[in-house]
Design an enzyme around this catalytic site. Structure first.
Site, short mmCIF file in Angstrom:
data_model
loop_
_atom_site.label_atom_id
_atom_site.label_comp_id
_atom_site.label_asym_id
_atom_site.label_seq_id
_atom_site.Cartn_x
_atom_site.Cartn_y
_atom_site.Cartn_z
CG ASP A 106 0.27 -4.19 1.86
OD1 ASP A 106 0.19 -5.03 2.78
OD2 ASP A 106 1.06 -3.23 1.89
CD GLU A 112 7.31 -0.59 7.82
OE1 GLU A 112 6.35 -1.28 7.44
OE2 GLU A 112 7.53 0.56 7.38
CG ASP A 160 -0.37 -0.10 2.52
OD1 ASP A 160 0.87 -0.13 2.60
OD2 ASP A 160 -1.12 -0.14 3.53
CB SER A 161 4.57 1.70 0.10
OG SER A 161 4.88 0.54 -0.64
CD GLU A 193 0.05 -1.87 7.91
OE1 GLU A 193 -0.36 -1.13 8.83
OE2 GLU A 193 0.63 -1.44 6.90
CE LYS A 212 2.99 -6.11 3.63
NZ LYS A 212 2.41 -5.03 4.46
O1 KIV Z 1 3.51 -1.23 1.66
C1 KIV Z 1 4.69 -1.59 1.77
O2 KIV Z 1 5.57 -1.20 1.00
C2 KIV Z 1 5.02 -2.47 2.88
C3 KIV Z 1 6.48 -2.73 3.12
C4 KIV Z 1 7.06 -1.58 3.85
C5 KIV Z 1 6.69 -4.00 3.82
O3 KIV Z 1 4.17 -2.91 3.58
#
Ligand code: KIV
Length: 270
Positions: free
Chosen positions: A90, A188, A51-52, A121, A119
């Site tokens: 994500d 992280e 989600d980055s 959180e 993934k």
């Molecule tokens: O969204 C992302 O890039 C991440 C990484 C920092 C692991 O979750």
């Protein structure tokens, strides 16, 4: 230690095999087909549609505005381009907070877009979400430590696992994620010693970002590691290239050529 067998296609079971064999594995973020193809051919084991994408592609101030559809579209682009890497998508903020059912529906959408795993959180707080997604037959990767979707609750970018209480909480969360059925967990911005201890306690692999070199795998955001991000990167990032510099030079050369009528020349004209 090295593996006896390098997989032609990295599957979820290989992450466990890498841990068991002591073979560190790699993950990079990717948000589009072109970078995915480059990283896949270079031999990166797993690609994360993080989600980055919010901060790195869409120009958002953080990850919170990213929608499930945006991740699904990027996942389709990445998964269509790779031949070897495991593709992990994500689950963005708002796609699993409401209920286990919402979490399963969101995960299903990402799998239909081409993800091999998802993934999300959180630790003990979301163990029923992880279990529900796993029950639906979808591999899950956890994410602990500094979790950007909870930046407001955590009080900004803070290194986790620096004191006894924080290490105990992180360990309990990591064990909860493992017990809920996750195949791996991202750590992280976790103090190196804590990340090493948690890695030793877990059966499943850990993937570190800003967590030292005691984890089973490493992940970096591609725009950070390749030097495209000119807004400043965290201290834990090693820059392996200066893509911003290369693109600047290319753009400057192009501008000069067009102004001098040196481009297009004969060779580039039909
Ligand atoms: O969204 C992302 O890039 C991440 C990484 C920092 C692991 O979750």
């Amino acid at each position: 230690m090295t593996t006896t067998h390098e997989p032609k296609r990295v599957r979820t079971l290989h992450l466990q095999r890498f841990k068991d064999e002591g073979r560190p594995f790699t993950m990079l973020t990717s948000y589009d087909a072109l970078t995915a193809r480059v990283f896949d051919r270079a031999g990166v084991d797993t690609l994360l549609i993080g989600d980055s994408i919010g901060n790195n592609v869409l120009g958002y101030p953080n990850t919170l505005r990213v929608s499930l559809q945006q991740i699904a579209d990027a996942t389709a682009a990445v998964s269509g381009a790779v031949e070897r890497a495991l593709v992990i998508a994500d689950m963005p903020f708002g796609s699993y907070e409401a209920s286990d059912e919402q979490a399963v529906n969101s995960a299903v959408k990402l799998m239909k877009a081409g993800a091999h795993a998802v993934k999300l959180e959180g630790g003990q707080r979301i163990r029923t979400r992880i279990a529900a997604i796993v029950d639906a037959g979808i591999p899950v990767v956890g994410h602990l430590g500094f979790t950007p979707q909870s930046e407001q609750r955590l009080g900004g970018f803070r290194i986790q696992g620096r004191d006894e209480q924080s290490v105990a909480e992180l360990t309990a969360d990591a064990l909860a994620v493992q017990e809920a059925g996750a195949i791996a967990v991202v750590l992280e911005m976790v103090a190196g010693e804590a990340a090493r201890e948690i890695t030793a306690q877990l059966r499943i692999p850990t993937i570190g970002i800003g967590a030292g070199n005691g984890t089973d795998g490493q992940v970096l955001v591609w725009t950070d590691f390749a030097g495209l991000n000119t807004q400043g990167v965290p201290r834990f990032v090693k820059q392996y290239a200066d893509v911003a510099g290369v693109l600047t030079q290319a753009a400057e050369a192009y501008i000069t050529d067009v102004r001098d009528r040196a481009f297009p020349d004969e060779a580039h004209t039909y």
